[in-house]
Write an enzyme that holds these catalytic residues in place. Sequence first.
Site, PDB file in Angstrom:
ATOM      1  N   LYS A 104      12.862   3.797   6.207  1.00 48.09           N
ATOM      2  CA  LYS A 104      11.410   3.836   6.146  1.00 48.09           C
ATOM      3  C   LYS A 104      10.991   5.048   5.326  1.00 48.09           C
ATOM      4  O   LYS A 104      11.479   6.160   5.532  1.00 48.09           O
ATOM      5  CB  LYS A 104      10.837   3.924   7.561  1.00 48.09           C
ATOM      6  CG  LYS A 104       9.332   3.780   7.645  1.00 48.09           C
ATOM      7  CD  LYS A 104       8.886   3.788   9.107  1.00 48.09           C
ATOM      8  CE  LYS A 104       7.384   3.633   9.212  1.00 48.09           C
ATOM      9  NZ  LYS A 104       6.944   3.689  10.634  1.00 48.09           N
ATOM     10  N   HIS A 106       7.733   6.122   4.904  1.00 45.36           N
ATOM     11  CA  HIS A 106       6.476   6.732   5.324  1.00 45.36           C
ATOM     12  C   HIS A 106       6.534   6.993   6.830  1.00 45.36           C
ATOM     13  O   HIS A 106       7.497   6.607   7.496  1.00 45.36           O
ATOM     14  CB  HIS A 106       5.287   5.826   4.993  1.00 45.36           C
ATOM     15  CG  HIS A 106       5.359   4.485   5.662  1.00 45.36           C
ATOM     16  ND1 HIS A 106       6.135   3.458   5.188  1.00 45.36           N
ATOM     17  CD2 HIS A 106       4.775   4.022   6.798  1.00 45.36           C
ATOM     18  CE1 HIS A 106       6.021   2.404   5.982  1.00 45.36           C
ATOM     19  NE2 HIS A 106       5.200   2.727   6.966  1.00 45.36           N
TER      20      HIS A 106
END
Length: 215
Positions: A104, A106
């Site tokens: 991921k 963010h």
Amino acid sequence: MSFNPQTFIQVALNNGVLKFGEFTLKSGRISPYFFNAGLLATGELLSVLADGYADTLAKHAGTDDLTIFGAAYKGIPFVASTAQSLYNNHQINAHWGYNRKEAKTHGEGGMLVGADLTGKSVWVIDDVMTAGTAMREVVGILDGVGAKVAGIIVALDRKEKGQGEKSAIQELGDELGVPVLALVSFDDIIEYVAKNGTDDEYQSMVQYRQEYGVE
């Protein structure tokens, strides 16, 4: 009630998770049975499986600061339900987490979700180990955050030869120096067939074990 392999086999058959017949595996071998963990999709099946993982962990893992890990994607519901079973049935409040297939970029970011695994000894939960490739990837992910594997539990051990005379589970256990345990093995399935299957099914299982099986 402790986990019973024969009961799980019957439930798996009733729900189409386990089938007997003729199935071509990725390895090219023609198998007389097929176990599809992707069909472990009812509350009953998940509960029976999670109780099996939890019973095994309660017997073999240290219960102080226990951390368990599910390999994405199938291992995610397994590890979550196992944590619940450990708490409800064994009063063990385990930490649990899982990996993403892609990092991921963010928010909190990273490859891992759930418990902080840094410096932890972690038990990994998975469904079926074939060549051990996916599990070695998980070990690499855990190494990357300073965690080490304490042990591995899979739902099914097919007990088939890998590259040599040992199975993938035996090879990985030797390589990592940790226990690799299974809730159900080929031996349990052939025992079930001997009692409940047809003679043709039993003979196919025996022949398959003679050709590809390990002790």
